[in-house]
Design a protein around this motif. Structure first.
Motif, mmCIF file in Angstrom:
data_model
loop_
_atom_site.group_PDB
_atom_site.id
_atom_site.type_symbol
_atom_site.label_atom_id
_atom_site.label_comp_id
_atom_site.label_asym_id
_atom_site.label_seq_id
_atom_site.Cartn_x
_atom_site.Cartn_y
_atom_site.Cartn_z
ATOM 1 N N ALA A 208 0.834 -1.202 0.000
ATOM 2 C CA ALA A 208 0.000 0.000 0.000
ATOM 3 C C ALA A 208 0.869 1.252 0.000
ATOM 4 O O ALA A 208 0.556 2.241 -0.672
ATOM 5 N N LEU A 209 1.952 1.222 0.762
ATOM 6 C CA LEU A 209 2.883 2.350 0.735
ATOM 7 C C LEU A 209 3.449 2.542 -0.670
ATOM 8 O O LEU A 209 3.594 3.665 -1.152
ATOM 9 N N GLY A 210 3.743 1.444 -1.341
ATOM 10 C CA GLY A 210 4.331 1.521 -2.672
ATOM 11 C C GLY A 210 3.416 2.118 -3.714
ATOM 12 O O GLY A 210 3.882 2.676 -4.711
ATOM 13 N N VAL A 211 2.112 2.020 -3.494
ATOM 14 C CA VAL A 211 1.133 2.577 -4.424
ATOM 15 C C VAL A 211 1.018 4.090 -4.252
ATOM 16 O O VAL A 211 0.663 4.817 -5.180
ATOM 17 N N PRO A 214 5.057 9.688 -3.408
ATOM 18 C CA PRO A 214 6.226 9.731 -2.518
ATOM 19 C C PRO A 214 6.014 10.553 -1.250
ATOM 20 O O PRO A 214 6.434 10.147 -0.160
ATOM 21 N N GLU A 215 5.357 11.717 -1.361
ATOM 22 C CA GLU A 215 5.168 12.552 -0.182
ATOM 23 C C GLU A 215 4.212 11.898 0.820
ATOM 24 O O GLU A 215 4.354 12.083 2.031
ATOM 25 N N VAL A 216 3.255 11.129 0.325
ATOM 26 C CA VAL A 216 2.347 10.401 1.221
ATOM 27 C C VAL A 216 3.110 9.271 1.909
ATOM 28 O O VAL A 216 2.945 9.036 3.116
ATOM 29 N N GLN A 217 3.945 8.571 1.164
ATOM 30 C CA GLN A 217 4.794 7.532 1.763
ATOM 31 C C GLN A 217 5.648 8.100 2.888
ATOM 32 O O GLN A 217 5.733 7.532 3.977
ATOM 33 N N ASP A 218 6.296 9.228 2.608
ATOM 34 C CA ASP A 218 7.184 9.834 3.602
ATOM 35 C C ASP A 218 6.422 10.216 4.865
ATOM 36 O O ASP A 218 6.897 9.983 5.990
ATOM 37 N N PHE A 326 -1.669 1.555 6.885
ATOM 38 C CA PHE A 326 -1.370 1.937 5.506
ATOM 39 C C PHE A 326 -2.020 3.281 5.223
ATOM 40 O O PHE A 326 -2.959 3.684 5.927
ATOM 41 N N PRO A 327 -1.546 4.023 4.217
ATOM 42 C CA PRO A 327 -2.243 5.258 3.850
ATOM 43 C C PRO A 327 -3.666 4.934 3.413
ATOM 44 O O PRO A 327 -3.885 3.979 2.667
ATOM 45 N N THR A 328 -4.631 5.718 3.870
ATOM 46 C CA THR A 328 -6.019 5.457 3.482
ATOM 47 C C THR A 328 -6.206 5.621 1.991
ATOM 48 O O THR A 328 -6.865 4.818 1.327
ATOM 49 N N THR A 329 -5.645 6.687 1.451
ATOM 50 C CA THR A 329 -5.632 6.917 0.007
ATOM 51 C C THR A 329 -4.192 7.177 -0.417
ATOM 52 O O THR A 329 -3.389 7.682 0.373
ATOM 53 N N PRO A 330 -3.846 6.860 -1.651
ATOM 54 C CA PRO A 330 -2.465 7.054 -2.101
ATOM 55 C C PRO A 330 -2.149 8.478 -2.506
ATOM 56 O O PRO A 330 -0.997 8.805 -2.756
ATOM 57 N N VAL A 331 -3.190 9.322 -2.568
ATOM 58 C CA VAL A 331 -3.044 10.684 -3.085
ATOM 59 C C VAL A 331 -3.825 11.658 -2.211
ATOM 60 O O VAL A 331 -4.712 11.268 -1.456
ATOM 61 N N ILE A 332 -3.483 12.947 -2.332
ATOM 62 C CA ILE A 332 -4.337 13.989 -1.783
ATOM 63 C C ILE A 332 -5.525 14.174 -2.716
ATOM 64 O O ILE A 332 -5.563 13.623 -3.814
ATOM 65 N N ALA A 333 -6.499 14.958 -2.303
ATOM 66 C CA ALA A 333 -7.685 15.182 -3.130
ATOM 67 C C ALA A 333 -7.319 15.872 -4.430
ATOM 68 O O ALA A 333 -6.667 16.927 -4.414
ATOM 69 N N PRO A 334 -7.711 15.308 -5.569
ATOM 70 C CA PRO A 334 -7.506 16.015 -6.840
ATOM 71 C C PRO A 334 -8.320 17.313 -6.872
ATOM 72 O O PRO A 334 -9.351 17.442 -6.210
ATOM 73 N N LYS A 335 -7.846 18.278 -7.640
ATOM 74 C CA LYS A 335 -8.602 19.514 -7.789
ATOM 75 C C LYS A 335 -9.912 19.251 -8.533
ATOM 76 O O LYS A 335 -10.008 18.350 -9.360
ATOM 77 N N LYS A 336 -10.916 20.043 -8.193
ATOM 78 C CA LYS A 336 -12.214 19.896 -8.848
ATOM 79 C C LYS A 336 -12.059 20.018 -10.358
ATOM 80 O O LYS A 336 -11.316 20.865 -10.850
ATOM 81 N N GLY A 337 -12.766 19.171 -11.065
ATOM 82 C CA GLY A 337 -12.779 19.249 -12.520
ATOM 83 C C GLY A 337 -11.596 18.631 -13.216
ATOM 84 O O GLY A 337 -11.529 18.660 -14.450
ATOM 85 N N THR A 338 -10.644 18.072 -12.455
ATOM 86 C CA THR A 338 -9.450 17.502 -13.099
ATOM 87 C C THR A 338 -9.601 16.022 -13.438
ATOM 88 O O THR A 338 -8.790 15.479 -14.168
#
Length: 402
Positions: A208-211, A214-218, A326-338
């Motif tokens: 899960a960390l690998g997915v 990088p900043e979320v992993q750190d 594990f991180p709940t999500t691998p990313v921060i929230a994407p910007k609206k409309g992206t």
């Protein structure tokens, strides 16, 4: 039926309510909202679809989970936006608008419990009852910087909750604090006094960390190191192949099990109604529903077998006293409309569900805690325990974060 109200600053409220408690109890003074796929007597349930709302009569009774909370002193203040048929993780609604992410207003709130997260994040309520199959509580909790719990499958009553994916769906809670998460969860779980937790093994799921970015992993590694240093509990790394004795990869939880099972069951729970009534569908949902329409049901039956094998392997590994992180999500929230290209959609959904499907197919209780941040945006760190170890998990998180 009261008129729909979008005047609140969060854009999350479908129907403002004042449902007083039916008795005094452990939730006195707390307020909650209800995701609009959960019944409240006398008010039509939209399921995130105006066409569904208009085609169905108001229920005569509250969902059992609503009555449980009212009977313990909580006050219901509104029904809130759900993504269309709860078939989404992004929280952007063509029909009801996109509820505002309080911690990152230019970004999506996550779904399908988008209104639940927004209403809590904006202080409309202390907590919200909502549902989770592929991550619909945990993803908004992570992206909006809130506490969220998906309990063990079928621990909570689902009477009065519209069906989505019966083999994986569950009722759960989003909240503004750990205390406001634990209190209603104890009521909904019908728990007695919670026994003190003793975490014997703290694991981190390396796949899960690998997915994750990088900043979320750190951030996740740093937080787990801090928890270990403070509590004296060592963190042990574990790979998914070790858990399943090389039978599966982590992504198989989604690709071989949850995704096909979701599509298979959605044909029965909602697809038949859509094919019969031919309602207006949102653009994004229509694309997803195209996959349902072209689906090979016979091939998908294999997902049932994969789910059982994964459930057995994961829960055999999670011995008593074990917590896996594990991180709940691998990313921060994407910007609206992206999320407007297939590549962007697939990257967000595939990576996110690679992680969220883990607890889904294993029927685990999971708590997303708002402990991480990347680029100024919140990200959750999840803690999970074995099936039906809900009370242990709640107390374990209290122990680890005290």
């Amino acid at each position: 039926m009261p008129s729909i109200n979008f005047q609140d600053k969060s854009g999350s409220v479908v129907t403002a309510l004042k449902l007083d408690p039916s008795a005094e109890g452990s939730l006195d003074g707390l307020t909650f909202t209800v995701k609009d796929n959960i019944d409240i007597a006398g008010h039509r349930t939209s399921y995130g679809s105006p066409a569904w709302r208009e085609a169905h009569l108001p229920p005569m009774e509250n969902a059992v989970c609503v009555d449980q909370l009212l009977a313990e002193g909580a006050r219901c203040v509104g029904k809130v936006v759900a993504d269309e048929f709860t078939y989404s993780l992004d929280g952007e609604s063509q029909f009801f608008g996109t509820p505002r992410n309080a911690k990152a207003p230019d970004r999506i709130p996550g779904g399908s419990s988008s209104g639940s997260a927004s209403s809590v994040g904006h202080g409309i309520a202390n907590f919200s009852i909502c549902t989770d199959s592929g991550g619909s509580i945990r993803v908004p909790a992570s992206l909006c910087g809130l506490w969220g719990m998906r309990p063990s499958l079928h621990r909570l009553s689902e009477a009065g909750v519209l069906p989505f994916m019966p083999s994986v769906s569950t009722v759960g809670v989003l909240a503004d604090s750990l205390a406001h998460l634990a209190m209603p969860m104890k009521v909904l779980l019908r728990s007695g006094r919670l026994k003190p937790a003793e975490v014997e093994r703290l694991l981190v799921l390396t796949d899960a960390l690998g997915v994750a970015d990088p900043e979320v992993q750190d951030q996740a590694n740093a937080k787990l190191e801090e928890i270990s240093r403070r509590t004296g509990i060592p963190v042990h790394s574990v790979s998914f192949s070790e858990i399943t004795e090389n039978a599966y990869e982590l992504r198989d939880c989604n690709l071989k099990a949850l995704r096909d099972l979701q599509t298979l069951e959605f044909q029965n729970t909602v697809g038949n109604w859509i094919e019969t009534v031919k309602p207006e569908l949102g653009f994004t949902f229509s694309m997803a529903y195209g996959n349902v329409q072209s689906f090979n049901r016979q091939e998908a039956l294999k997902s049932l077998e994969h789910c059982e094998r994964l459930f057995a392997a994961i829960n055999a590994y999670l011995t008593p006293g074990s917590v896996i992180c594990f991180p709940t999500t691998p990313v921060i929230a994407p910007k609206k409309g992206t999320l407007n290209t297939m590549d962007a959609v697939m990257d967000f959904y595939d990576r996110t569900m690679t992680i969220t499907a883990f607890s889904g197919v294993a029927r685990l209780p999971e708590i997303s805690a708002p402990l991480l941040a990347a680029n100024g945006c919140p990200v959750g760190l999840s803690f999970a325990a074995a099936h039906y170890e809900d009370e242990f998990l709640i107390n374990a998180v209290k122990q680890l974060l005290a």
